[in-house]
Design a protein around this motif. Structure first.
Motif, PDB file in Angstrom:
ATOM      1  N   GLY A 395      -3.018  17.186   7.336  1.00  9.29           N
ATOM      2  CA  GLY A 395      -4.777  17.796   7.381  1.00  9.29           C
ATOM      3  C   GLY A 395      -4.578  16.402   7.168  1.00  9.29           C
ATOM      4  N   PRO A 396      -5.817  15.680   7.575  1.00 10.04           N
ATOM      5  CA  PRO A 396      -6.596  14.134   7.597  1.00 10.04           C
ATOM      6  C   PRO A 396      -6.439  13.760   6.166  1.00 10.04           C
ATOM      7  N   PHE A 397      -6.039  12.178   6.094  1.00  9.72           N
ATOM      8  CA  PHE A 397      -5.972  11.571   5.048  1.00  9.72           C
ATOM      9  C   PHE A 397      -6.959  11.059   5.264  1.00  9.72           C
ATOM     10  N   LYS A 398      -7.344  10.658   3.255  1.00  9.18           N
ATOM     11  CA  LYS A 398      -7.659  10.101   2.653  1.00  9.18           C
ATOM     12  C   LYS A 398      -8.126   8.919   2.807  1.00  9.18           C
ATOM     13  N   LYS A 399      -8.473   8.046   2.474  1.00  6.29           N
ATOM     14  CA  LYS A 399      -8.175   6.038   2.348  1.00  6.29           C
ATOM     15  C   LYS A 399      -7.798   5.940   1.350  1.00  6.29           C
ATOM     16  N   GLY A 400      -7.917   6.534   0.177  1.00  3.42           N
ATOM     17  CA  GLY A 400      -7.815   5.753  -1.544  1.00  3.42           C
ATOM     18  C   GLY A 400      -6.660   5.914  -1.329  1.00  3.42           C
ATOM     19  N   ALA A 451      -9.367  -4.112   4.974  1.00  2.00           N
ATOM     20  CA  ALA A 451     -10.318  -2.971   4.824  1.00  2.00           C
ATOM     21  C   ALA A 451     -11.060  -1.998   6.827  1.00  2.00           C
ATOM     22  N   GLU A 452     -10.882  -3.541   7.360  1.00  2.00           N
ATOM     23  CA  GLU A 452     -11.603  -2.744   8.610  1.00  2.00           C
ATOM     24  C   GLU A 452     -10.777  -1.975   8.947  1.00  2.00           C
ATOM     25  N   ASP A 453      -8.970  -2.502   9.037  1.00  3.40           N
ATOM     26  CA  ASP A 453      -8.272  -2.113   9.286  1.00  3.40           C
ATOM     27  C   ASP A 453      -7.376  -0.957   8.987  1.00  3.40           C
ATOM     28  N   LEU A 454      -8.514  -0.189   8.312  1.00  2.00           N
ATOM     29  CA  LEU A 454      -7.886   0.829   7.523  1.00  2.00           C
ATOM     30  C   LEU A 454      -8.653   2.343   8.423  1.00  2.00           C
ATOM     31  N   ASN A 455      -9.384   2.303   9.201  1.00  2.00           N
ATOM     32  CA  ASN A 455      -9.692   2.973  10.646  1.00  2.00           C
ATOM     33  C   ASN A 455      -8.862   3.005  11.649  1.00  2.00           C
ATOM     34  N   THR A 456      -7.827   2.616  11.800  1.00  2.00           N
ATOM     35  CA  THR A 456      -6.861   2.424  12.410  1.00  2.00           C
ATOM     36  C   THR A 456      -5.407   2.609  11.790  1.00  2.00           C
ATOM     37  N   ILE A 457      -4.981   2.534  10.843  1.00  2.00           N
ATOM     38  CA  ILE A 457      -4.136   2.396  10.148  1.00  2.00           C
ATOM     39  C   ILE A 457      -3.627   3.457   9.346  1.00  2.00           C
ATOM     40  N   VAL A 458      -5.112   4.298   9.184  1.00  2.00           N
ATOM     41  CA  VAL A 458      -4.410   5.626   8.310  1.00  2.00           C
ATOM     42  C   VAL A 458      -4.038   7.242   8.955  1.00  2.00           C
ATOM     43  N   PRO A 459      -4.785   7.090  10.540  1.00  2.17           N
ATOM     44  CA  PRO A 459      -4.293   8.074  11.324  1.00  2.17           C
ATOM     45  C   PRO A 459      -2.777   7.732  11.842  1.00  2.17           C
ATOM     46  N   GLU A 460      -3.105   6.230  12.118  1.00  3.24           N
ATOM     47  CA  GLU A 460      -1.498   6.330  12.393  1.00  3.24           C
ATOM     48  C   GLU A 460      -0.206   6.430  11.829  1.00  3.24           C
ATOM     49  N   VAL A 461      -0.389   6.317  10.461  1.00  2.01           N
ATOM     50  CA  VAL A 461       0.696   7.192   9.119  1.00  2.01           C
ATOM     51  C   VAL A 461       0.709   8.079   9.093  1.00  2.01           C
ATOM     52  N   ARG A 462      -0.823   8.691   9.553  1.00  2.00           N
ATOM     53  CA  ARG A 462      -0.606  10.537   9.098  1.00  2.00           C
ATOM     54  C   ARG A 462       0.881  10.892  10.329  1.00  2.00           C
ATOM     55  N   GLN A 463       0.233   9.778  11.477  1.00  2.00           N
ATOM     56  CA  GLN A 463       0.743  10.346  13.079  1.00  2.00           C
ATOM     57  C   GLN A 463       2.040  11.026  12.372  1.00  2.00           C
ATOM     58  N   LEU A 464       3.046   9.159  11.807  1.00  2.00           N
ATOM     59  CA  LEU A 464       3.828   9.576  11.662  1.00  2.00           C
ATOM     60  C   LEU A 464       4.878  10.240  11.105  1.00  2.00           C
ATOM     61  N   PHE A 465       4.118  10.994   9.930  1.00  2.00           N
ATOM     62  CA  PHE A 465       3.989  12.742   9.601  1.00  2.00           C
ATOM     63  C   PHE A 465       4.541  13.698  10.682  1.00  2.00           C
ATOM     64  N   VAL A 466       3.210  13.909  11.603  1.00  2.00           N
ATOM     65  CA  VAL A 466       2.880  14.386  12.564  1.00  2.00           C
ATOM     66  C   VAL A 466       4.835  14.098  13.342  1.00  2.00           C
ATOM     67  N   ASP A 467       4.853  13.404  14.122  1.00  2.00           N
ATOM     68  CA  ASP A 467       5.899  12.681  14.326  1.00  2.00           C
ATOM     69  C   ASP A 467       6.873  13.239  13.496  1.00  2.00           C
ATOM     70  N   THR A 468       7.481  13.516  12.620  1.00  2.00           N
ATOM     71  CA  THR A 468       8.506  13.222  12.108  1.00  2.00           C
ATOM     72  C   THR A 468       8.626  14.795  12.075  1.00  2.00           C
ATOM     73  N   LEU A 469       8.049  15.561  11.697  1.00  2.00           N
ATOM     74  CA  LEU A 469       7.960  16.709  11.615  1.00  2.00           C
ATOM     75  C   LEU A 469       8.171  17.916  12.787  1.00  2.00           C
ATOM     76  N   GLU A 470       7.439  17.153  14.515  1.00  2.00           N
ATOM     77  CA  GLU A 470       8.007  17.229  15.131  1.00  2.00           C
ATOM     78  C   GLU A 470       9.713  17.072  15.904  1.00  2.00           C
ATOM     79  N   LYS A 471       9.555  16.009  15.480  1.00  2.00           N
ATOM     80  CA  LYS A 471      10.642  16.021  15.468  1.00  2.00           C
ATOM     81  C   LYS A 471      12.344  14.882  14.545  1.00  2.00           C
ATOM     82  N   TRP A 472      12.553  16.024  13.884  1.00  2.00           N
ATOM     83  CA  TRP A 472      13.021  15.685  12.624  1.00  2.00           C
ATOM     84  C   TRP A 472      14.391  15.033  12.335  1.00  2.00           C
ATOM     85  N   PRO A 473      14.269  14.036  12.077  1.00  2.00           N
ATOM     86  CA  PRO A 473      16.242  12.987  12.636  1.00  2.00           C
ATOM     87  C   PRO A 473      17.052  13.964  12.035  1.00  2.00           C
ATOM     88  N   SER A 474      18.203  13.653  12.901  1.00  2.00           N
ATOM     89  CA  SER A 474      19.102  14.461  12.465  1.00  2.00           C
ATOM     90  C   SER A 474      19.709  13.631  11.726  1.00  2.00           C
TER      91      SER A 474
END
Length: 474
Positions: A395-400, A451-474
């Motif tokens: 799901g969406p990541f919170k910034k805390g 703090a201004e970077d987080l609007n970009t950074i948080v979705p990028e970190v979430r995308q790491l999870f999405v990408d890893t789940l989709e293409k699990w490292p061998s």
């Protein structure tokens, strides 16, 4: 045919929107039948009368014995006469979260994503209604739905169907019509279904793939040379699961008690915690029959203290994180979790921080205190989604967590948990034995963040999870 082999075949084939992949719903994308959950819900709420239920059951039996199986569907739809469209939509969304999301086949999800990566048009084609198909299609990112459409007048269901009930040949006709209207080459397109009634639907595509087919469909597949896709069915709870869950609870408590005794003897609570937490978590997982297959375990120790963030679908996730992190850490949780009986024992040891998101002042004070603990050497375990997700898709990541890492000057370490929800679903109470895959990604330096970077950074970190789940490292 193995799902991995099929995905490799898809990815080695042609790309583009002139190729489509048509997926049935019940028994194909999801295990079981979505209509069952609707019927049970309506019975529980007194929205289906005894007469309607009796006629539905008799018609379904008649269909199994050679009668017209669509009569059961017609009766089920007629029983919805007078229901509000908004109420049915709400029911579909609620049942998806509570019941249906956990039945989506992981292999089917992976096949859908493979087609999407190839730029194919993905279509959900089902006799089910839009109330059933819509949430599943949205979850899987499927834009096109062919389903049984219900007649609605002034926001109220009439109990009639618009057009045809998409079962058997009408479903095949809908697929062929979609192909003509969207410039799809059916000869190069894929079809996926499990039911005996779907022979015409599958035969309409050039690459039919029966998934866990019924007896008659399997016989047809053998005759036609269609590759049958055998998938692993969801694990069922049994005596081993029930006994293992009870033993796991006992092992968890025993480990915590052992840590408490050691801390009291040494007069060092932190030493007791560092012994009790890994002992408790390891014992709970072992007694439940759960094994961890960890990739990137070295990243747990590269940079401590750190903020360890994980995706959250199961009550097993905190136990997994405890077994992984082992020592010198605490957690962050929502305020209402303070009253969860399962949190009482852990709270005595970890001294977690409970954050009331409805009170911004309390939240800031709690996070400031937590920042001081991080600087003194304590790592933090946190699930940035804020609650358990009904499906593996993060799901969406919170910034805390990201603000904390910035303020304390420590890295973020993503911990991707792949399949805990298959062993203990969000609303389940019994743990099924099995292997849970965990991937600890490289620590992410936060030194240059603002703090201004987080609007970009948080979705990028979430995308790491999405990408890893989709293409699990061998």
């Amino acid at each position: 045919m193995n799902p991995d082999d099929l995905i490799a075949e898809i990815e080695a084939g042609p790309r583009g929107p002139h190729i489509a992949a048509f997926f049935d719903l019940d028994g194909t994308l999801v295990h079981g039948f979505t209509a069952t959950h609707i019927l049970r819900d309506q019975l529980r709420r007194g929205q289906v009368g005894a007469g309607d239920l009796a006629r539905l059951v008799l018609t379904a039996v008649d269909g199994e014995l050679g009668g017209d199986p669509t009569r059961a569907g017609d009766l089920g739809i007629s029983a919805l006469r007078g229901h509000l469209e908004d109420a049915m939509t709400e029911m579909g969304e609620r049942l998806f979260v509570q019941k249906i999301a956990g039945t989506i086949r992981p292999q089917a999800r992976a096949i859908v994503k493979a087609h999407q990566r190839m730029g194919h048009v993905v279509v959900l084609a089902s006799a089910a209604t839009r109330f059933q198909t819509g949430p599943v299609a949205r979850e899987l990112g499927i834009d096109h739905i062919l389903c049984t459409e219900l007649e609605i007048e002034d926001g109220v269901l009439t109990g009639r169907v618009v057009g045809s009930f998409l079962w058997g040949e009408p479903k095949a006709q809908a697929v062929r019509r979609f192909a003509r209207e969207n410039d799809v080459d059916l000869g190069q397109s894929y079809g996926y279904a499990n039911g005996d009634e779907d022979v015409a639907f599958l035969a309409s595509t050039g690459r039919p793939h029966p998934i866990a087919p019924g007896r008659a469909l399997r016989a047809t597949a053998d005759l036609q040379g269609w590759p049958v896709l055998d998938v692993v069915e969801p694990l069922r709870r049994g005596v081993r699961s029930v006994l293992g869950t009870a033993a796991a609870a006992g092992g968890l408590n025993a480990g915590l008690v052992a840590g408490a005794v050691l801390g009291a003897v040494r007069r060092d609570k932190r030493a007791g915690t560092n012994v009790g937490i890994p002992l408790a978590c390891d014992a709970a997982l072992a007694l439940a029959g759960v094994r961890l297959d960890i990739t990137g375990e070295e990243n747990v120790w590269k940079a401590r203290p750190a903020i360890f963030i994980g995706n959250h679908q199961s009550s097993l996730d905190p136990v997994i994180m405890g077994s992984l992190l082992r020592r010198d850490f605490t957690g962050v949780s929502k305020a209402e979790a303070r009253f969860d009986p399962r949190m009482v024992a852990a709270s005595l040891f970890l001294d977690p921080v409970f954050i009331d998101r409805s009170n911004s002042g309390q939240s800031r004070e709690a996070l400031d205190a937590l920042t001081d603990r991080i600087r003194s050497g304590t790592s933090i375990m946190i699930f940035p989604e804020g609650t358990r997700m009904p499906t593996p898709e993060p799901g969406p990541f919170k910034k805390g967590a990201f603000h904390m890492a910035m303020q304390a000057g420590v890295p973020i370490v993503p911990v991707v948990i792949r399949n805990a929800g298959q062993l203990l679903a969000p609303r389940a109470t019994v743990v099924r034995p099995g292997t849970i895959e965990v991937c600890v990604l490289d620590p992410i330096d936060t030194g240059e963040w603002t703090a201004e970077d987080l609007n970009t950074i948080v979705p990028e970190v979430r995308q790491l999870f999405v990408d890893t789940l989709e293409k699990w490292p061998s």
